[in-house]
Design an enzyme around this catalytic site. Structure first.
Site, PDB file in Angstrom:
ATOM      1  CE  LYS A  98      -2.513   2.916   3.530  1.00 56.75           C
ATOM      2  NZ  LYS A  98      -1.446   3.598   3.956  1.00 56.75           N
ATOM      3  CG  ASN A  99       2.603   2.780   3.470  1.00 57.13           C
ATOM      4  OD1 ASN A  99       1.323   3.022   3.533  1.00 57.13           O
ATOM      5  ND2 ASN A  99       3.124   2.722   4.905  1.00 57.13           N
ATOM      6  NE  ARG A 114      -0.272  10.857  10.022  1.00 56.78           N
ATOM      7  CZ  ARG A 114      -0.700   9.716   9.339  1.00 56.78           C
ATOM      8  NH1 ARG A 114      -1.831   9.072   9.406  1.00 56.78           N
ATOM      9  NH2 ARG A 114       0.379   8.905   8.670  1.00 56.78           N
ATOM     10  CD  GLN A 161      11.988  18.392   8.927  1.00 54.51           C
ATOM     11  OE1 GLN A 161      12.948  18.245   8.185  1.00 54.51           O
ATOM     12  NE2 GLN A 161      11.445  19.278   9.688  1.00 54.51           N
ATOM     13  NE  ARG A 174      -7.508   5.323   4.800  1.00 52.59           N
ATOM     14  CZ  ARG A 174      -7.559   6.525   5.091  1.00 52.59           C
ATOM     15  NH1 ARG A 174      -8.499   7.358   5.947  1.00 52.59           N
ATOM     16  NH2 ARG A 174      -7.222   7.481   4.429  1.00 52.59           N
ATOM     17  CB  ILE A 181       3.362  18.150   5.795  1.00 56.62           C
ATOM     18  CG1 ILE A 181       2.623  19.633   5.964  1.00 56.62           C
ATOM     19  CG2 ILE A 181       2.461  17.059   5.932  1.00 56.62           C
ATOM     20  CD1 ILE A 181       1.968  19.781   4.510  1.00 56.62           C
ATOM     21  CB  CYS A 195      -4.906   6.358  10.230  1.00 52.18           C
ATOM     22  SG  CYS A 195      -5.342   5.069   9.379  1.00 52.18           S
ATOM     23  CB  ILE A 229       6.408   6.608  14.809  1.00 54.72           C
ATOM     24  CG1 ILE A 229       7.701   5.540  14.771  1.00 54.72           C
ATOM     25  CG2 ILE A 229       6.159   7.460  13.475  1.00 54.72           C
ATOM     26  CD1 ILE A 229       9.031   6.024  14.228  1.00 54.72           C
ATOM     27  CG  ASP A 263       2.373   1.366   9.656  1.00 58.51           C
ATOM     28  OD1 ASP A 263       2.149   2.390  10.421  1.00 58.51           O
ATOM     29  OD2 ASP A 263       2.506   1.561   8.183  1.00 58.51           O
TER      30      ASP A 263
HETATM   31  C1  UD1 Z   1       4.287   6.726   6.328  1.00 61.09           C
HETATM   32  C2  UD1 Z   1       3.459   5.515   6.327  1.00 61.09           C
HETATM   33  C3  UD1 Z   1       2.760   4.957   7.725  1.00 61.09           C
HETATM   34  C4  UD1 Z   1       3.815   4.888   8.743  1.00 61.09           C
HETATM   35  C5  UD1 Z   1       4.801   6.130   8.781  1.00 61.09           C
HETATM   36  C6  UD1 Z   1       6.037   5.682   9.925  1.00 61.09           C
HETATM   37  C7  UD1 Z   1       2.746   5.747   4.041  1.00 61.09           C
HETATM   38  C8  UD1 Z   1       1.708   6.467   3.135  1.00 61.09           C
HETATM   39  N1  UD1 Z   1       2.601   5.996   5.503  1.00 61.09           N
HETATM   40  O1  UD1 Z   1       3.599   7.729   7.064  1.00 61.09           O
HETATM   41  O2  UD1 Z   1       1.918   4.131   7.472  1.00 61.09           O
HETATM   42  O3  UD1 Z   1       3.227   4.622  10.120  1.00 61.09           O
HETATM   43  O4  UD1 Z   1       5.242   6.331   7.644  1.00 61.09           O
HETATM   44  O5  UD1 Z   1       6.745   4.183   9.327  1.00 61.09           O
HETATM   45  O6  UD1 Z   1       3.913   5.417   3.617  1.00 61.09           O
HETATM   46  N2  UD1 Z   1       7.136  14.114  10.923  1.00 61.09           N
HETATM   47  C9  UD1 Z   1       7.334  15.444  11.174  1.00 61.09           C
HETATM   48  N3  UD1 Z   1       7.461  16.444  10.236  1.00 61.09           N
HETATM   49  C10 UD1 Z   1       7.186  16.039   8.854  1.00 61.09           C
HETATM   50  C11 UD1 Z   1       7.005  14.658   8.783  1.00 61.09           C
HETATM   51  C12 UD1 Z   1       6.915  13.822   9.689  1.00 61.09           C
HETATM   52  O7  UD1 Z   1       7.497  15.921  12.263  1.00 61.09           O
HETATM   53  O8  UD1 Z   1       7.215  16.720   7.850  1.00 61.09           O
HETATM   54  C13 UD1 Z   1       7.325  13.212  12.020  1.00 61.09           C
HETATM   55  C14 UD1 Z   1       5.643  12.793  12.261  1.00 61.09           C
HETATM   56  O9  UD1 Z   1       4.894  13.142  13.085  1.00 61.09           O
HETATM   57  C15 UD1 Z   1       6.097  11.136  12.845  1.00 61.09           C
HETATM   58  C16 UD1 Z   1       7.439  11.008  12.369  1.00 61.09           C
HETATM   59  O10 UD1 Z   1       7.785  12.303  11.702  1.00 61.09           O
HETATM   60  O11 UD1 Z   1       6.263  11.371  14.277  1.00 61.09           O
HETATM   61  C17 UD1 Z   1       7.550  10.077  10.988  1.00 61.09           C
HETATM   62  O12 UD1 Z   1       6.489  10.269   9.923  1.00 61.09           O
HETATM   63  P1  UD1 Z   1       6.623   9.870   8.587  1.00 61.09           P
HETATM   64  O13 UD1 Z   1       7.757   8.913   8.498  1.00 61.09           O
HETATM   65  O14 UD1 Z   1       6.638  11.100   7.909  1.00 61.09           O
HETATM   66  O15 UD1 Z   1       5.375   9.182   8.198  1.00 61.09           O
HETATM   67  P2  UD1 Z   1       4.058   9.128   7.029  1.00 61.09           P
HETATM   68  O16 UD1 Z   1       4.977   9.549   5.744  1.00 61.09           O
HETATM   69  O17 UD1 Z   1       3.248  10.108   7.542  1.00 61.09           O
END
Ligand code: UD1
Length: 419
Positions: A22-23, A122, A126, A398, A124, A117, A328, A306
């Site tokens: 999926k991811n 969450r 970065q 999903r 963004i 979810c 995480i 996950d």
């Molecule tokens: C992806 C996966 C999700 C998985 C997660 C961690 C997909 C579609 N989803 O989610 O299933 O649980 O990786 O393995 O691939 N963070 C920040 N700033 C940012 C981005 C992230 O602070 O700009 C933090 C988040 O709050 C979190 C950590 O970094 O604590 C990791 O998040 P991230 O690896 O970005 O997760 P996703 O890509 O959303």
């Protein structure tokens, strides 16, 4: 509204075939926007997140034809860019990949604030940092993200946090940028390597995916081609843990065993068994009560967040007290309250939970708080004494293709009913 009704206390036995990841799929579909041509994507999971993604791409002018149950042909030659529909893009998290892909192709992206979810905050930031490093202007607010550029230019990007999404988005935005980009402190999950492999198959020049530094030499354009998505590490892990939770014996086919090393090691530490039958087949079985273990979720190759809730089902009836640290997502212990309704003894405090193993679980009505928690509660229902009803199953749809059919084929008594 649909729910699963599970008549429990079943020992799962048999074979299961794992679908595409999926991811990886939710990143590769938008990545086709960087191609001016026709891509055939094989091993695409048939899940609701993918169906929504196809609908969003169609609104941008992409032609998508399903040619087999898990194969689509994606024609991106006529992308007539309009802003991505905010209501659709805000339905799920991975819509953020449209920003990197549209910036690369159209120099402008407008996307609804990603939903998905409810795992806690969450951010963004970065993603935005990476786009800005490459020369984009990013505005976040009023429920949407607007990113624009006069032309992306390669640069050095150092991510403050190891983020799967930001790593992939930085790759997407760099592929057609002018010059060379290096990205440091990157995530190394298998689906990051898969996205890079997809893009390289279509003519990109990406090196180092899966290592600490990714280097991208920008190219003028990408061409079409055929690509098969990597098997889903998390789906495979879900069935491995279902075997242990039900003291069962499951052969898991079409997985990449290397991606599951961290889980196999934990399963063996608990006293259950993992046998690698070949590079893509694992057998997992459990003939006695598993021992307690401690886990801490970490980016790959650490223990995946996950799989934390599916592991929690096993630990709920393990011998002794296990400590689980979630590093995480802050809200990833919501399922423990549901599991306690089924007789578990779990004390979750902040990002740490103590699992005191109980002799058995009892069927109760429970509710899925997210995709993986939903899969975990199905496993709990199959292992438990009596009848469990799992609601909020749209979360599960999903990310898992035909989950009830797969569990039924392993012997579970599970049916989907409309409330
Ligand atoms: C992806 C996966 C999700 C998985 C997660 C961690 C997909 C579609 N989803 O989610 O299933 O649980 O990786 O393995 O691939 N963070 C920040 N700033 C940012 C981005 C992230 O602070 O700009 C933090 C988040 O709050 C979190 C950590 O970094 O604590 C990791 O998040 P991230 O690896 O970005 O997760 P996703 O890509 O959303």
């Amino acid at each position: 509204m649909e729910k699963f009704v599970i008549n429990g206390k079943t020992r799962l036995e048999g074979e299961v075939i794992i679908n595409g990841a999926k991811n990886a799929a939710v990143a590769i579909l938008p990545a086709t926007l960087l191609v001016n041509g026709i891509c055939t994507i094989e091993n695409l999971p048939n899940i609701s997140d993918i169906n929504i993604y196809c609908d969003i791409l169609r609104t941008l002018g992409v032609k998508i034809t399903k040619t087999a149950p898990n194969t689509v042909v994606v024609d991106t030659r006529d992308v007539n860019y309009i802003d991505a529909p905010l209501d659709m893009t805000s339905k799920f998290r991975a819509s953020y990949y449209l920003i990197g892909a549209l910036l690369g192709r159209c120099k402008r992206a407008v996307v609804g604030m990603p939903g998905g979810c409810k795992l806690g905050a969450r951010p963004i930031d970065q993603h935005a940092k990476a786009f800005e490093c490459l020369g984009a202007k990013v505005d976040i607010g009023q429920g949407k993200i607007v990113a624009t550029t006069d032309g992306l230019v390669g640069n050095s990007i150092y991510l403050d946090i190891v983020s799967v999404g930001a790593t992939i988005n930085a790759i997407l935005a760099s592929v057609l940028a002018e010059g060379t980009t290096t990205i440091e402190n990157v995530a190394k999950e298998p689906h990051i390597v898969d996205v890079a492999n997809f893009l390289n198959t279509m003519g990109a020049d990406i090196h180092g995916a899966g290592t600490d530094i990714i280097k991208i030499n920008g190219v003028k354009e990408l061409h079409g081609g055929t690509y098969s998505i990597v098997p889903d590490q998390i789906e495979a892990g879900t069935f491995m843990l279902a075997a242990v939770a039900t003291r069962g014996d499951i052969t898991i086919k079409n997985c990449i065993t290397k991606h599951l090393d961290v889980l196999s090691a934990k399963i063996e530490e608990m006293g259950a068994h993992v046998e690698e039958i070949s590079g893509d087949t694992l057998r997992v079985w459990c003939d006695k009560k598993p021992k307690c273990v401690n886990i801490k979720t970490l980016p790959y190759p650490g223990f995946p967040t996950d799989l934390q809730s599916q592991m929690g089902i096993v630990l709920a009836t393990a011998d002794g007290t296990s400590i689980v640290t979630e590093s995480i997502w802050e809200s990833r212990f919501q399922y423990t309250a549901e599991l306690n309704k089924m007789g578990a003894k779990i004390n979750a405090q902040g990002n740490v939970a103590f699992f005191d193993g109980v002799p058995e679980l009892y069927g109760r009505p429970v509710s899925a708080s997210d995709l993986r928690a939903g899969a975990a509660l199905i496993i709990a229902g199959i292992a438990a004494n009596g009848v469990t009803e799992v609601s909020n199953i749209e979360y599960i749809d999903r990310g898992y293709e035909n989950i009830e059919d797969k569990f039924k084929a392993l012997g579970a008594d599970i049916k989907r009913v409309t409330e």
